[in-house]
Design a protein around this motif. Sequence first.
Motif, PDB file in Angstrom:
ATOM      1  N   ARG A   1     -18.725  -2.962   1.520  1.00 46.53           N
ATOM      2  CA  ARG A   1     -19.956  -3.064   1.015  1.00 46.53           C
ATOM      3  C   ARG A   1     -21.307  -3.319   1.103  1.00 46.53           C
ATOM      4  NH1 ARG A   1     -21.563  -8.427  -0.002  1.00 46.53           N
ATOM      5  NH2 ARG A   1     -21.193  -8.971   1.995  1.00 46.53           N
ATOM      6  N   PRO A   2     -21.868  -3.119   0.131  1.00 51.75           N
ATOM      7  CA  PRO A   2     -23.500  -2.737   0.014  1.00 51.75           C
ATOM      8  C   PRO A   2     -24.227  -3.716   0.400  1.00 51.75           C
ATOM      9  CG  PRO A   2     -23.034  -1.834  -2.034  1.00 51.75           C
ATOM     10  CD  PRO A   2     -21.512  -2.800  -1.071  1.00 51.75           C
ATOM     11  N   ILE A   3     -25.506  -3.445   1.876  1.00 52.39           N
ATOM     12  CA  ILE A   3     -26.249  -4.524   2.393  1.00 52.39           C
ATOM     13  C   ILE A   3     -26.875  -5.358   1.032  1.00 52.39           C
ATOM     14  CG2 ILE A   3     -28.253  -3.319   2.997  1.00 52.39           C
ATOM     15  CD1 ILE A   3     -27.847  -4.437   4.839  1.00 52.39           C
ATOM     16  N   ASP A   4     -27.415  -3.906  -0.126  1.00 49.65           N
ATOM     17  CA  ASP A   4     -28.328  -5.205  -1.437  1.00 49.65           C
ATOM     18  C   ASP A   4     -27.740  -4.110  -2.258  1.00 49.65           C
ATOM     19  OD1 ASP A   4     -30.164  -6.302  -3.062  1.00 49.65           O
ATOM     20  OD2 ASP A   4     -32.048  -5.938  -1.490  1.00 49.65           O
ATOM     21  N   ASP A   5     -27.289  -5.758  -3.290  1.00 44.97           N
ATOM     22  CA  ASP A   5     -26.804  -4.273  -4.578  1.00 44.97           C
ATOM     23  C   ASP A   5     -28.050  -4.068  -5.290  1.00 44.97           C
ATOM     24  OD1 ASP A   5     -24.490  -4.606  -4.422  1.00 44.97           O
ATOM     25  OD2 ASP A   5     -23.912  -6.460  -5.139  1.00 44.97           O
ATOM     26  N   ARG A   6     -29.361  -4.698  -5.257  1.00 43.76           N
ATOM     27  CA  ARG A   6     -30.269  -4.356  -5.763  1.00 43.76           C
ATOM     28  C   ARG A   6     -30.868  -2.788  -5.485  1.00 43.76           C
ATOM     29  NH1 ARG A   6     -34.227  -8.649  -3.587  1.00 43.76           N
ATOM     30  NH2 ARG A   6     -33.436  -7.705  -1.639  1.00 43.76           N
ATOM     31  N   LEU A   7     -30.279  -2.264  -4.290  1.00 38.56           N
ATOM     32  CA  LEU A   7     -30.983  -0.811  -4.316  1.00 38.56           C
ATOM     33  C   LEU A   7     -30.235   0.291  -4.824  1.00 38.56           C
ATOM     34  CD1 LEU A   7     -31.035  -0.817  -0.368  1.00 38.56           C
ATOM     35  CD2 LEU A   7     -32.977  -1.380  -2.016  1.00 38.56           C
ATOM     36  N   SER A   8     -31.144   1.474  -5.740  1.00 37.23           N
ATOM     37  CA  SER A   8     -30.792   2.435  -6.275  1.00 37.23           C
ATOM     38  C   SER A   8     -30.029   2.998  -5.200  1.00 37.23           C
ATOM     39  CB  SER A   8     -31.673   2.855  -7.091  1.00 37.23           C
ATOM     40  OG  SER A   8     -32.889   3.127  -6.338  1.00 37.23           O
ATOM     41  N   LEU A   9     -29.104   2.915  -4.442  1.00 38.30           N
ATOM     42  CA  LEU A   9     -28.780   4.242  -3.188  1.00 38.30           C
ATOM     43  C   LEU A   9     -27.021   3.914  -3.470  1.00 38.30           C
ATOM     44  CD1 LEU A   9     -30.508   2.858   0.061  1.00 38.30           C
ATOM     45  CD2 LEU A   9     -30.618   4.940  -1.512  1.00 38.30           C
ATOM     46  N   PRO A  10     -26.615   5.133  -3.006  1.00 36.84           N
ATOM     47  CA  PRO A  10     -25.489   5.546  -3.677  1.00 36.84           C
ATOM     48  C   PRO A  10     -24.276   4.682  -1.966  1.00 36.84           C
ATOM     49  CG  PRO A  10     -25.815   7.266  -2.625  1.00 36.84           C
ATOM     50  CD  PRO A  10     -26.873   6.628  -2.430  1.00 36.84           C
ATOM     51  N   ARG A  11     -23.423   4.312  -2.394  1.00 31.12           N
ATOM     52  CA  ARG A  11     -21.889   3.398  -1.502  1.00 31.12           C
ATOM     53  C   ARG A  11     -21.589   4.364   0.040  1.00 31.12           C
ATOM     54  NH1 ARG A  11     -18.655  -0.842  -2.861  1.00 31.12           N
ATOM     55  NH2 ARG A  11     -17.703  -1.783  -1.335  1.00 31.12           N
ATOM     56  N   LEU A  12     -21.723   3.615   0.622  1.00 29.08           N
ATOM     57  CA  LEU A  12     -21.147   4.296   1.702  1.00 29.08           C
ATOM     58  C   LEU A  12     -19.663   4.822   1.699  1.00 29.08           C
ATOM     59  CD1 LEU A  12     -21.572   1.864   4.705  1.00 29.08           C
ATOM     60  CD2 LEU A  12     -23.149   3.869   5.003  1.00 29.08           C
ATOM     61  N   PRO A  13     -19.519   6.446   2.043  1.00 25.79           N
ATOM     62  CA  PRO A  13     -18.058   6.699   1.839  1.00 25.79           C
ATOM     63  C   PRO A  13     -17.531   6.179   3.093  1.00 25.79           C
ATOM     64  CG  PRO A  13     -19.740   8.388   3.508  1.00 25.79           C
ATOM     65  CD  PRO A  13     -20.715   6.376   2.534  1.00 25.79           C
ATOM     66  N   ASP A  14     -16.086   6.258   3.615  1.00 25.83           N
ATOM     67  CA  ASP A  14     -15.249   5.126   3.797  1.00 25.83           C
ATOM     68  C   ASP A  14     -14.799   6.222   5.153  1.00 25.83           C
ATOM     69  OD1 ASP A  14     -13.288   2.919   5.362  1.00 25.83           O
ATOM     70  OD2 ASP A  14     -12.261   2.743   3.420  1.00 25.83           O
ATOM     71  N   VAL A  15     -16.187   5.913   5.854  1.00 28.28           N
ATOM     72  CA  VAL A  15     -15.748   7.160   6.805  1.00 28.28           C
ATOM     73  C   VAL A  15     -14.398   7.056   8.284  1.00 28.28           C
ATOM     74  CG1 VAL A  15     -16.509   8.284   9.176  1.00 28.28           C
ATOM     75  CG2 VAL A  15     -18.294   7.528   7.284  1.00 28.28           C
ATOM     76  N   GLU A  16     -14.795   5.643   7.815  1.00 23.03           N
ATOM     77  CA  GLU A  16     -12.956   5.232   9.120  1.00 23.03           C
ATOM     78  C   GLU A  16     -11.558   5.750   8.690  1.00 23.03           C
ATOM     79  OE1 GLU A  16     -11.983   4.236  12.526  1.00 23.03           O
ATOM     80  OE2 GLU A  16     -13.858   4.720  11.990  1.00 23.03           O
ATOM     81  N   ALA A  17     -11.650   5.485   7.070  1.00 19.92           N
ATOM     82  CA  ALA A  17     -10.082   5.799   6.053  1.00 19.92           C
ATOM     83  C   ALA A  17      -9.903   7.067   6.244  1.00 19.92           C
ATOM     84  CB  ALA A  17     -10.322   5.171   5.479  1.00 19.92           C
ATOM     85  N   ALA A  18     -11.061   8.207   6.886  1.00 26.02           N
ATOM     86  CA  ALA A  18     -11.125   9.625   6.653  1.00 26.02           C
ATOM     87  C   ALA A  18     -11.609  10.338   8.195  1.00 26.02           C
ATOM     88  CB  ALA A  18     -11.069   9.848   5.246  1.00 26.02           C
ATOM     89  N   ARG A  19     -10.940   9.680   8.639  1.00 27.58           N
ATOM     90  CA  ARG A  19     -11.929  10.694  10.050  1.00 27.58           C
ATOM     91  C   ARG A  19     -11.474  11.815  10.167  1.00 27.58           C
ATOM     92  NH1 ARG A  19     -13.774   6.983  14.206  1.00 27.58           N
ATOM     93  NH2 ARG A  19     -13.230   8.114  15.388  1.00 27.58           N
TER      94      ARG A  19
END
Length: 276
Positions: A168-186
């Motif tokens: 979940r993003p830290i700030d929805d106002r930022l125009s940055l892509p969402r983090l990949p779910d690294v832990e689910a696809a190690r």
Amino acid sequence: MVIDWAEKRAAYKRDGVVHIPGLLDPDQLAATLRAWEWSLANPTPRNAPLLKRDGTPLFYNDSFHPNVLDGYREMLESSPIPRACAQLWGSDPVWFIYEQVFLKEGGDTRRTPWHQDGSYLPMDGEDNAVAWITFEPLPREDSLEFIPGSHLGPMYNTSAFDPNDDTRPIDDRLSLPRLPDVEAARDKHDIVSWAVQPGDVIFFHFRSLHGGAPTRPGQRRRTLTLRFFGERTHYDPKSAKSLPNFPDMATKLKPGDPMRAPSFLRLHPKTAATAA
């Protein structure tokens, strides 16, 4: 101890993270631990209520103490860490930004989600580093983990540390892509970590994707991170236009300006002056 700084510099530029065993001698390590203990004895008002050492699982962190230099200046000025930053960047000078202390103890605590520090720090550039120090020996599986080269890739809207959704993003106002779910696809990622001993230091770039292992009953983890920047670092406000200890950043700097602000402590080369 002989360190091949040319090799470490190349690795830092390529991977965004390096492990330097035994950088701190016993006296320097003891001074660093005293600084950590000062932070625990002097919690900031916003985090003091969270420091409940009552035997229940605790995952405590604190940072940006307004009087941090009361407890840290002597240690920072005698530490080899600022010079190591200059060696890794291949440039001077080195300024201190802020401290962050962590304490995990008392039982099971969740892992630290994958994230990038750079998403919430109002600066960017080549010359920056987080120095990560542990006061307990940690096997590789309990150590901090990194995705090498991630500092060269996209900046993500870093984790809000939501226990129900690590991405979940830290700030929805930022125009940055969402983090990949690294832990689910190690298995799809090149993840590195090191077994570490007290006295070792791991340096990593603000944009490096990293995360931490959980703790289990009977474990205690005391860690300290120190953040630094150098010449090739510029003001990049994102949504955090300033830092708690440096509100003048938002009024005195424009996006792209070289990072300079009163009160940043210059540590290398040795000087009595602060940045101006």
